[in-house]
Design a protein around this motif. Structure first.
Motif, PDB file in Angstrom:
ATOM      1  N   VAL A 107      -7.031  -1.071  -0.046  1.00  0.00           N
ATOM      2  CA  VAL A 107      -6.771  -2.507   0.085  1.00  0.00           C
ATOM      3  C   VAL A 107      -7.287  -3.261  -1.139  1.00  0.00           C
ATOM      4  O   VAL A 107      -6.609  -4.136  -1.682  1.00  0.00           O
ATOM      5  CB  VAL A 107      -7.420  -3.051   1.378  1.00  0.00           C
ATOM      6  N   SER A 108      -8.486  -2.905  -1.573  1.00  0.00           N
ATOM      7  CA  SER A 108      -9.075  -3.578  -2.740  1.00  0.00           C
ATOM      8  C   SER A 108      -8.238  -3.357  -3.992  1.00  0.00           C
ATOM      9  O   SER A 108      -7.999  -4.292  -4.769  1.00  0.00           O
ATOM     10  CB  SER A 108     -10.505  -3.069  -2.953  1.00  0.00           C
ATOM     11  N   LEU A 109      -7.760  -2.130  -4.186  1.00  0.00           N
ATOM     12  CA  LEU A 109      -6.938  -1.830  -5.363  1.00  0.00           C
ATOM     13  C   LEU A 109      -5.586  -2.540  -5.297  1.00  0.00           C
ATOM     14  O   LEU A 109      -5.054  -2.966  -6.321  1.00  0.00           O
ATOM     15  CB  LEU A 109      -6.742  -0.316  -5.486  1.00  0.00           C
ATOM     16  N   CYS A 110      -5.045  -2.657  -4.082  1.00  0.00           N
ATOM     17  CA  CYS A 110      -3.784  -3.401  -3.927  1.00  0.00           C
ATOM     18  C   CYS A 110      -3.975  -4.861  -4.325  1.00  0.00           C
ATOM     19  O   CYS A 110      -3.138  -5.446  -5.023  1.00  0.00           O
ATOM     20  CB  CYS A 110      -3.285  -3.314  -2.486  1.00  0.00           C
ATOM     21  N   LYS A 111      -5.093  -5.436  -3.897  1.00  0.00           N
ATOM     22  CA  LYS A 111      -5.353  -6.848  -4.196  1.00  0.00           C
ATOM     23  C   LYS A 111      -5.569  -7.080  -5.680  1.00  0.00           C
ATOM     24  O   LYS A 111      -5.293  -8.176  -6.189  1.00  0.00           O
ATOM     25  CB  LYS A 111      -6.579  -7.328  -3.408  1.00  0.00           C
ATOM     26  N   SER A 112      -6.054  -6.068  -6.374  1.00  0.00           N
ATOM     27  CA  SER A 112      -6.290  -6.212  -7.816  1.00  0.00           C
ATOM     28  C   SER A 112      -5.091  -5.752  -8.652  1.00  0.00           C
ATOM     29  O   SER A 112      -5.204  -5.618  -9.873  1.00  0.00           O
ATOM     30  CB  SER A 112      -7.538  -5.418  -8.227  1.00  0.00           C
ATOM     31  N   ASN A 113      -3.950  -5.477  -7.978  1.00  0.00           N
ATOM     32  CA  ASN A 113      -2.709  -5.041  -8.665  1.00  0.00           C
ATOM     33  C   ASN A 113      -2.900  -3.730  -9.421  1.00  0.00           C
ATOM     34  O   ASN A 113      -2.256  -3.482 -10.446  1.00  0.00           O
ATOM     35  CB  ASN A 113      -2.208  -6.125  -9.623  1.00  0.00           C
ATOM     36  N   HIS A 114      -3.776  -2.886  -8.910  1.00  0.00           N
ATOM     37  CA  HIS A 114      -4.052  -1.611  -9.566  1.00  0.00           C
ATOM     38  C   HIS A 114      -2.811  -0.717  -9.612  1.00  0.00           C
ATOM     39  O   HIS A 114      -2.620   0.037 -10.583  1.00  0.00           O
ATOM     40  CB  HIS A 114      -5.185  -0.897  -8.825  1.00  0.00           C
ATOM     41  N   PHE A 115      -1.992  -0.776  -8.577  1.00  0.00           N
ATOM     42  CA  PHE A 115      -0.840   0.118  -8.493  1.00  0.00           C
ATOM     43  C   PHE A 115       0.402  -0.443  -9.184  1.00  0.00           C
ATOM     44  O   PHE A 115       1.427   0.242  -9.246  1.00  0.00           O
ATOM     45  CB  PHE A 115      -0.512   0.403  -7.019  1.00  0.00           C
ATOM     46  N   LYS A 116       0.319  -1.650  -9.665  1.00  0.00           N
ATOM     47  CA  LYS A 116       1.481  -2.278 -10.295  1.00  0.00           C
ATOM     48  C   LYS A 116       1.888  -1.503 -11.549  1.00  0.00           C
ATOM     49  O   LYS A 116       1.100  -1.338 -12.480  1.00  0.00           O
ATOM     50  CB  LYS A 116       1.155  -3.732 -10.657  1.00  0.00           C
ATOM     51  N   GLY A 117       3.129  -1.001 -11.557  1.00  0.00           N
ATOM     52  CA  GLY A 117       3.634  -0.241 -12.703  1.00  0.00           C
ATOM     53  C   GLY A 117       3.201   1.211 -12.728  1.00  0.00           C
ATOM     54  O   GLY A 117       3.468   1.916 -13.705  1.00  0.00           O
ATOM     55  N   MET A 118       2.546   1.688 -11.670  1.00  0.00           N
ATOM     56  CA  MET A 118       2.083   3.077 -11.645  1.00  0.00           C
ATOM     57  C   MET A 118       3.255   4.024 -11.401  1.00  0.00           C
ATOM     58  O   MET A 118       4.042   3.832 -10.479  1.00  0.00           O
ATOM     59  CB  MET A 118       1.035   3.251 -10.548  1.00  0.00           C
ATOM     60  N   PRO A 119       3.420   5.059 -12.222  1.00  0.00           N
ATOM     61  CA  PRO A 119       4.559   5.977 -12.052  1.00  0.00           C
ATOM     62  C   PRO A 119       4.320   7.008 -10.953  1.00  0.00           C
ATOM     63  O   PRO A 119       3.175   7.320 -10.619  1.00  0.00           O
ATOM     64  CB  PRO A 119       4.647   6.658 -13.417  1.00  0.00           C
ATOM     65  N   PHE A 120       5.404   7.528 -10.398  1.00  0.00           N
ATOM     66  CA  PHE A 120       5.323   8.723  -9.570  1.00  0.00           C
ATOM     67  C   PHE A 120       5.269   9.907 -10.526  1.00  0.00           C
ATOM     68  O   PHE A 120       6.228  10.203 -11.236  1.00  0.00           O
ATOM     69  CB  PHE A 120       6.530   8.824  -8.632  1.00  0.00           C
TER      70      PHE A 120
END
Length: 235
Positions: A107-120
């Motif tokens: 949840v914390s990483l989602c709120k900080s946009n950590h996954f934004k642009g992360m590739p599979f």
């Protein structure tokens, strides 16, 4: 016996002290003092009478307070996450009874946009798609070989397809996202499962069908555009 003359009696009566009269102000003052003493004693009685009850009320709820705190934390956690990809959106139900550390970190990483642009990084057909911070070439190959060798096994619900989890590797500072595309017999030995895809399974399958190289890496980059947290599932 000598008789007292009337004149002497008159003199003696004048010399006798008259009874002392108590003034009104003195009476009021003493009454106030008595009232104040009574109130003070009553207040002291109430204080000592209720003190054990207050101490009990202050001590007992500590365990309850911890439980309520945990319950309120669970309640405050979002129930869903929407993963936006170039293929479409994938809705995940977050398991609030899963590992609290994993859920809170996700949840914390989602709120900080950590996954934004992360590739599979790896797509393994009939197995998993993986996006995250680590390189799992060797682990992915080992997984697929073990999965093929295990054959058909009796599986618990946590081993079903379309589960989402992260690797059991507390020493790493990153965060992996794995979405299963088939039942995995030994899933609990590999991942901490903290959610399930409830909408967008077809999007997961589309990603699963992309062309990959010998290391299961997509030939055409595809990744996560963003992850949005929700309290309610989208209809």
């Amino acid at each position: 016996m000598a008789r007292i003359k009337p004149k002497q009696l008159l003199i003696q009566s004048k010399t006798k002290k008259a009874p002392t009269r108590i003034s009104y102000s003195t009476i009021v003052t003493w009454n106030l003092i008595v009232i104040l003493v009574a109130l003070s004693l009553y207040a002291t009685y109430r204080h000592w009478h209720h003190r054990p009850m207050l101490e009990t009320e202050m001590d007992l709820p500590r365990a309850e307070h911890v439980g309520r705190s945990e319950d309120s934390t669970k309640t405050s956690r979002p129930s869903y996450a929407v993963i936006d990809t170039a293929k479409g959106s994938i809705t995940i139900e977050i398991y609030k009874d899963a590992s609290a550390d994993v859920v809170d970190r996700f949840v914390s990483l989602c709120k900080s946009n950590h996954f934004k642009g992360m590739p599979f990084r790896h797509v393994i057909k009939n197995f998993v798609i993986q996006g995250g911070d680590f390189d799992f070439n060797g682990a992915a190959q080992e997984w697929i070989l073990k999965a093929k060798a295990s054959g058909e096994n009796a599986l618990s619900p946590k081993h079903e397809a379309f589960m989402i989890g992260t690797t059991k590797n507390p020493n790493n500072k990153g965060f992996d996202l794995f979405i299963t595309t088939a039942p995995i017999p030994d899933l609990n030995d590999k991942l901490v499962v903290f959610g399930q895809v409830i909408n967008g399974q077809d999007i997961v399958q589309e990603i699963e069908e992309v062309d990959t190289d010998e290391h299961y890496q997509p030939k055409t980059p595809i990744g996560i555009l963003n992850i949005t947290l929700k309290q309610q599932a989208l209809s």
